[in-house]
Design an enzyme around this catalytic site. Structure first.
Site, PDB file in Angstrom:
ATOM      1  N   HIS A  81      -2.206  -1.910  -9.822  1.00  0.00           N
ATOM      2  CA  HIS A  81      -3.265  -1.426  -8.950  1.00  0.00           C
ATOM      3  C   HIS A  81      -4.570  -2.140  -9.074  1.00  0.00           C
ATOM      4  CE1 HIS A  81      -5.751   1.804  -6.899  1.00  0.00           C
ATOM      5  NE2 HIS A  81      -4.578   2.253  -6.479  1.00  0.00           N
ATOM      6  N   HIS A 131       0.810  -1.092   0.012  1.00  0.00           N
ATOM      7  CA  HIS A 131       0.001  -0.218  -0.110  1.00  0.00           C
ATOM      8  C   HIS A 131       0.918   1.263   0.035  1.00  0.00           C
ATOM      9  CE1 HIS A 131      -3.501   2.379   0.485  1.00  0.00           C
ATOM     10  NE2 HIS A 131      -3.881   2.193   1.773  1.00  0.00           N
ATOM     11  N   ASP A 143       2.817   5.903  -6.611  1.00  0.00           N
ATOM     12  CA  ASP A 143       4.021   5.565  -5.830  1.00  0.00           C
ATOM     13  C   ASP A 143       5.126   5.633  -6.537  1.00  0.00           C
ATOM     14  OD1 ASP A 143       3.043   5.743  -3.360  1.00  0.00           O
ATOM     15  OD2 ASP A 143       2.438   3.508  -3.510  1.00  0.00           O
TER      16      ASP A 143
HETATM   17  N1  ACO Z   1       4.946  -6.512 -10.647  1.00  0.00           N
HETATM   18  C1  ACO Z   1       5.160  -7.678 -11.110  1.00  0.00           C
HETATM   19  N2  ACO Z   1       3.717  -8.227 -11.351  1.00  0.00           N
HETATM   20  C2  ACO Z   1       2.474  -8.083 -10.635  1.00  0.00           C
HETATM   21  C3  ACO Z   1       2.792  -6.531 -10.157  1.00  0.00           C
HETATM   22  C4  ACO Z   1       3.859  -5.973 -10.111  1.00  0.00           C
HETATM   23  N3  ACO Z   1       3.953  -4.473  -9.413  1.00  0.00           N
HETATM   24  N4  ACO Z   1       1.549  -6.317  -9.513  1.00  0.00           N
HETATM   25  C5  ACO Z   1       0.743  -7.437  -9.857  1.00  0.00           C
HETATM   26  N5  ACO Z   1       1.566  -8.419 -10.737  1.00  0.00           N
HETATM   27  C6  ACO Z   1       0.924  -9.752 -11.420  1.00  0.00           C
HETATM   28  C7  ACO Z   1       0.705 -10.577 -10.189  1.00  0.00           C
HETATM   29  O1  ACO Z   1       1.780 -11.456  -9.816  1.00  0.00           O
HETATM   30  C8  ACO Z   1      -0.637 -11.343 -11.099  1.00  0.00           C
HETATM   31  O2  ACO Z   1       0.075 -12.137 -11.961  1.00  0.00           O
HETATM   32  P1  ACO Z   1      -0.465 -13.556 -12.180  1.00  0.00           P
HETATM   33  O3  ACO Z   1      -1.890 -13.223 -12.839  1.00  0.00           O
HETATM   34  O4  ACO Z   1       0.431 -14.284 -13.313  1.00  0.00           O
HETATM   35  O5  ACO Z   1      -0.644 -14.298 -11.105  1.00  0.00           O
HETATM   36  C9  ACO Z   1      -1.101 -10.151 -11.574  1.00  0.00           C
HETATM   37  O6  ACO Z   1      -0.135  -9.213 -12.051  1.00  0.00           O
HETATM   38  C10 ACO Z   1      -2.339  -9.656 -10.969  1.00  0.00           C
HETATM   39  O7  ACO Z   1      -1.935  -9.021  -9.766  1.00  0.00           O
HETATM   40  P2  ACO Z   1      -2.827  -9.277  -8.480  1.00  0.00           P
HETATM   41  O8  ACO Z   1      -1.730  -9.385  -7.244  1.00  0.00           O
HETATM   42  O9  ACO Z   1      -3.979 -10.207  -8.452  1.00  0.00           O
HETATM   43  O10 ACO Z   1      -3.331  -7.839  -8.382  1.00  0.00           O
HETATM   44  P3  ACO Z   1      -3.833  -7.030  -7.010  1.00  0.00           P
HETATM   45  O11 ACO Z   1      -5.157  -6.054  -7.544  1.00  0.00           O
HETATM   46  O12 ACO Z   1      -4.020  -8.151  -6.001  1.00  0.00           O
HETATM   47  O13 ACO Z   1      -2.720  -6.132  -6.628  1.00  0.00           O
HETATM   48  C11 ACO Z   1      -1.421  -4.581  -5.952  1.00  0.00           C
HETATM   49  C12 ACO Z   1      -2.595  -4.896  -6.721  1.00  0.00           C
HETATM   50  C13 ACO Z   1      -1.184  -4.943  -4.474  1.00  0.00           C
HETATM   51  C14 ACO Z   1      -1.135  -3.037  -6.182  1.00  0.00           C
HETATM   52  C15 ACO Z   1      -0.234  -5.339  -7.073  1.00  0.00           C
HETATM   53  O14 ACO Z   1      -0.067  -4.662  -8.119  1.00  0.00           O
HETATM   54  C16 ACO Z   1       1.214  -4.983  -6.336  1.00  0.00           C
HETATM   55  O15 ACO Z   1       1.809  -5.496  -5.266  1.00  0.00           O
HETATM   56  N6  ACO Z   1       2.058  -3.662  -6.775  1.00  0.00           N
HETATM   57  C17 ACO Z   1       3.169  -3.546  -6.247  1.00  0.00           C
HETATM   58  C18 ACO Z   1       2.997  -2.907  -4.958  1.00  0.00           C
HETATM   59  C19 ACO Z   1       2.685  -1.434  -5.173  1.00  0.00           C
HETATM   60  O16 ACO Z   1       3.259  -0.509  -5.922  1.00  0.00           O
HETATM   61  N7  ACO Z   1       1.675  -0.946  -4.376  1.00  0.00           N
HETATM   62  C20 ACO Z   1       1.148   0.321  -4.370  1.00  0.00           C
HETATM   63  C21 ACO Z   1      -0.126   0.517  -5.034  1.00  0.00           C
HETATM   64  S1  ACO Z   1      -0.875   2.012  -5.009  1.00  0.00           S
HETATM   65  C22 ACO Z   1      -1.181   2.488  -3.405  1.00  0.00           C
HETATM   66  O17 ACO Z   1      -1.731   1.636  -2.436  1.00  0.00           O
HETATM   67  C23 ACO Z   1      -0.913   3.689  -3.056  1.00  0.00           C
END
Ligand code: ACO
Length: 435
Positions: free
Chosen positions: A307, A268, A363
């Site tokens: 996201h 987050h 971010d």
């Molecule tokens: N890098 C690489 N792969 C990713 C990333 C990433 N940053 N984010 C998601 N994926 C992949 C997942 O592994 C998944 O792949 P799969 O389908 O092969 O298993 C797919 O994309 C879907 O991802 P989910 O985890 O289902 O997406 P979710 O909506 O649950 O998560 C989140 C969203 C937590 C923001 C995620 O994208 C993440 O961890 N990003 C990195 C952390 C980040 O930048 N957080 C800030 C968010 S903005 C905020 O809170 C202010």
């Protein structure tokens, strides 16, 4: 009244039910009537991580993730960032309308009246170890304010609610700045109420021996814009915590502290700190491709990418990129920017990221700006928590005033043992043997 319905047939019993549809949703409680017999509890929905569940009706923030739209009270984020100050936006989020000049003047005066923190709270802060993480200090100190204002527990009293909202908005920059100075071993700087909200924050962070701090106007405006962009984001993880903790009628200080704790996680608000660590690890533009390949092969994530809601682009990231250019005119270009731009370019063209709709989020660039301004990455999430306090409070207030809301209490699908007898101590097998 709902003029649309769903007709659902329960194939277990053959019974058919007509459920009203309002705003594209059915009420989960309407499923309870679907039972296999008089002893059956009734049907529920199963939605770990709330992927498809609306927990409230809210008139504060609108997001269309597919079209990259973010609006506060109907106003596009781009226009608010261009034309308004953070305190104007704070008023908007809390009251539903933009303030008039007279309303804004008295709002600013009211906030300024509460910028000081009690000396005992200052002493409380000095008790942290010199290397305590600023977000940990921030969370604990916000919670500790609850002890200074015991009347804050009367959350159903609108006058008290209003008082605590103002206090929190006024005091979070002071607490944040003290956490920062504490880490550096510098004396804390008292608020200067002749300065604007962002200027005063910069004053409390960076004033040294000079009698009067004068903030660089470009940096103060950039910070104000960043505050506007971070002020609210509807039902995200920390806001959901604010509403959930607040639903038990806990006071707003401990509720904001709980929300800030949720924000601190790397998935987050903690992601901005992780982005800088990732760029450090990559080290140079030549290493970007190898890093992306490592992520694609399942080793880690690209921090600042992806996201839950935005599957097109994060409109805040676009404004931040523009703001970064203004900041770099003053501070010089952050060398990490070249790595970030290369990373963004490769990721946006790569099938792995395109297929999963992974774009830079808020971010990705905010950390690069904060670092150029002189902040250590450990402070980044605290910088996020200051403006988000306004969003948490607006959502908390809306929740308290909503007659449909009750104490937040999800259901579960129990997967454990059925009833069983306690085995006498001497006869129990160790866990390892059971596995
Ligand atoms: N890098 C690489 N792969 C990713 C990333 C990433 N940053 N984010 C998601 N994926 C992949 C997942 O592994 C998944 O792949 P799969 O389908 O092969 O298993 C797919 O994309 C879907 O991802 P989910 O985890 O289902 O997406 P979710 O909506 O649950 O998560 C989140 C969203 C937590 C923001 C995620 O994208 C993440 O961890 N990003 C990195 C952390 C980040 O930048 N957080 C800030 C968010 S903005 C905020 O809170 C202010």
């Amino acid at each position: 009244m709902a003029d649309q319905t769903f007709t659902i047939t329960d194939n277990r019993t053959g019974q058919t039910f007509t459920l009203p549809v309002t705003d594209g949703t059915i009420r989960a409680m309407d499923l309870r009537q679907m039972k296999t017999g008089p002893e059956d509890f009734g049907a529920m929905t199963y939605d770990p991580a709330f992927l498809n569940t609306a927990s409230c009706r809210s008139a504060i923030t609108f997001i269309d993730g597919d079209r990259g739209i973010l609006r506060y009270r109907g106003y596009p984020i781009e226009e608010l960032a261009e034309k308004c100050s953070f305190l104007e936006v704070a008023w908007l989020l809390l009251h539903g309308e933009l303030p008039t000049q007279a309303e804004l003047d008295s709002w600013i005066a009211e906030v300024k009246h509460h910028t000081m923190i009690h000396e005992t709270t200052k002493k409380f802060l000095t008790g942290f170890r010199y290397n305590a993480h600023p977000m940990t200090m921030f969370i604990s100190t916000v919670a500790a304010l609850s002890s200074v204002y015991p009347e804050c527990k009367h959350v159903l009293d609108p006058a008290i609610r209003r008082q605590e909202i103002v206090r929190l908005i006024a005091k979070v920059p002071t607490i944040a700045a003290y956490c920062y100075r504490h880490q550096l071993g510098f004396p804390y700087v008292y608020p200067d109420n002749e300065l604007s909200y962002p200027e005063n924050f910069l004053n409390m962070l960076w004033r040294m021996a000079e009698p009067k701090y004068s903030a660089n106007p470009v940096l103060a405006r950039a910070l104000d814009i960043l505050f506007i962009l971070h002020a609210d984001h509807e039902q995200n993880c920390s806001t959901n915590v604010m509403r959930c903790v607040g639903s038990s009628q806990a006071d707003p200080y401990v509720s904001v502290a709980a929300a800030a704790a949720a924000l601190s996680g790397p998935l987050h608000g903690g992601a901005n700190e992780e982005v800088l660590r990732m760029l450090d690890e990559i080290g140079s533009v030549e290493n970007v491709r190898a890093y992306v390949d490592k992520v694609k092969s399942g080793h880690g994530k690209l921090m600042g990418f992806g996201h839950r809601v935005y599957k097109n682009y994060d409109p805040r990231a676009r404004i931040i990129k523009w703001t970064a250019e203004q900041v770099f005119e003053v501070t010089g270009r952050n060398p990490k920017l070249e790595i970030a731009l290369a990373l963004e370019k490769i990721a946006l063209e790569d099938e792995y990221f395109v297929k999963r709709k992974l774009y830079p989020n808020v971010d990705f660039y905010s950390g690069i700006i904060y670092q150029a301004m002189g902040f250590d990455p450990a402070m980044f999430t605290v910088l996020f928590a200051i403006p988000r306090t306004v969003g948490w409070l607006a959502q908390w207030q809306e929740m308290i005033q909503d007659p449909e809301q009750k104490i937040s209490r999800p259901r579960q699908v129990y997967t454990g043992y059925d009833a069983r007898k306690v085995v006498p101590l001497a006869e129990r097998a160790p866990l390892t043997m059971k596995a």
